[in-house]
Write a protein that holds these residues in place. Sequence first.
Motif, mmCIF file in Angstrom:
data_model
loop_
_atom_site.group_PDB
_atom_site.id
_atom_site.type_symbol
_atom_site.label_atom_id
_atom_site.label_comp_id
_atom_site.label_asym_id
_atom_site.label_seq_id
_atom_site.Cartn_x
_atom_site.Cartn_y
_atom_site.Cartn_z
ATOM 1 N N MET A 1 -121.674 -9.930 -11.958
ATOM 2 C CA MET A 1 -122.230 -10.136 -12.893
ATOM 3 C C MET A 1 -121.726 -11.472 -13.672
ATOM 4 S SD MET A 1 -118.050 -9.865 -14.998
ATOM 5 C CE MET A 1 -117.350 -8.022 -14.245
ATOM 6 N N GLY B 1 -106.263 -5.599 -18.659
ATOM 7 C CA GLY B 1 -107.159 -4.655 -19.590
ATOM 8 C C GLY B 1 -106.468 -4.635 -21.379
ATOM 9 N N VAL C 1 -106.723 -4.387 -14.398
ATOM 10 C CA VAL C 1 -108.158 -3.913 -13.469
ATOM 11 C C VAL C 1 -108.437 -3.993 -12.012
ATOM 12 C CG1 VAL C 1 -108.538 -4.367 -16.519
ATOM 13 C CG2 VAL C 1 -108.772 -6.313 -14.421
ATOM 14 N N ARG D 1 -110.275 -6.201 -9.379
ATOM 15 C CA ARG D 1 -111.440 -7.127 -8.984
ATOM 16 C C ARG D 1 -112.952 -6.836 -9.206
ATOM 17 N NH1 ARG D 1 -109.836 -11.449 -5.072
ATOM 18 N NH2 ARG D 1 -107.371 -10.938 -4.859
ATOM 19 N N GLY D 2 -113.607 -7.303 -9.966
ATOM 20 C CA GLY D 2 -114.495 -7.281 -10.481
ATOM 21 C C GLY D 2 -114.600 -6.991 -11.722
ATOM 22 N N LYS D 3 -114.076 -6.689 -12.601
ATOM 23 C CA LYS D 3 -113.912 -5.663 -14.095
ATOM 24 C C LYS D 3 -113.215 -6.459 -14.573
ATOM 25 C CE LYS D 3 -115.016 -1.553 -12.719
ATOM 26 N NZ LYS D 3 -116.707 -0.850 -13.394
ATOM 27 N N PRO D 4 -113.815 -6.732 -16.395
ATOM 28 C CA PRO D 4 -113.321 -7.296 -16.764
ATOM 29 C C PRO D 4 -112.416 -7.591 -17.484
ATOM 30 C CG PRO D 4 -114.976 -6.613 -17.767
ATOM 31 C CD PRO D 4 -115.028 -6.200 -16.349
ATOM 32 N N GLY D 5 -110.655 -8.482 -17.823
ATOM 33 C CA GLY D 5 -110.067 -8.493 -17.926
ATOM 34 C C GLY D 5 -109.133 -9.831 -18.903
ATOM 35 N N ALA E 1 -113.420 -12.305 -13.783
ATOM 36 C CA ALA E 1 -113.362 -10.922 -13.731
ATOM 37 C C ALA E 1 -112.877 -11.758 -12.550
ATOM 38 C CB ALA E 1 -114.684 -10.376 -13.803
ATOM 39 N N GLN F 1 -112.692 -11.781 -8.414
ATOM 40 C CA GLN F 1 -113.764 -11.657 -7.347
ATOM 41 C C GLN F 1 -112.648 -11.295 -6.081
ATOM 42 O OE1 GLN F 1 -117.031 -11.576 -8.264
ATOM 43 N NE2 GLN F 1 -116.005 -11.498 -9.770
ATOM 44 N N TYR G 1 -119.604 0.205 -26.458
ATOM 45 C CA TYR G 1 -119.316 -0.739 -24.858
ATOM 46 C C TYR G 1 -118.926 -1.858 -25.337
ATOM 47 C CZ TYR G 1 -122.154 2.653 -22.167
ATOM 48 O OH TYR G 1 -122.875 3.671 -21.932
#
Length: 165
Positions: A1, A19, A25, A27-31, A68, A70, A90
């Motif tokens: 990312m 979210g 959310v 890990r690795g997903k934006p919030g 995000a 990690q 999106y």
Amino acid sequence: MPGSSSGRPVPGLTVRVTGEDGQEVPRGKPGELLISDPTVFLGYLNRPEATAETIDPDGWLHTGDIVAGQPDGTLVMVGRKKEMFKSGGYNVYPSEIEGVIGDHGDVVHAAVVEAPDPLWESVGVAFVVPENPKRLVVMRELPQLANGKADRVQLRSQAGALVAP
């Protein structure tokens, strides 16, 4: 990312990444980054409405930063909640696009902003400062030959017209 690591949270500081629904959310997903600690911002002086927009009833400070988490525990900055826009369903974070454009060696600076679009609702428009090009032409598409290759004869003609006195 894309993005840059902002490092690890200060030891003892409680953080959450949530979210739009307020749920954490993966890990690795934006919030949005939320912080809870007795030493963190208590509120705005004589502005209870602004305080209520920033600090929820459970005492979590909503930073407005989109990050995000990690696997190693660091947080990567993705953008600001106020800058995010929807395009074709999106979530688009301008800072992610700016990071990709900025990674090009010939780009000095880039800024992406939202613009209305009848088909996609909104689209990003990138403003780019290139590194000293002699000439730069941005086109929606290149003229093409029947085989799909760029029509260099036509491009040379256009280039000549650009530098002609």
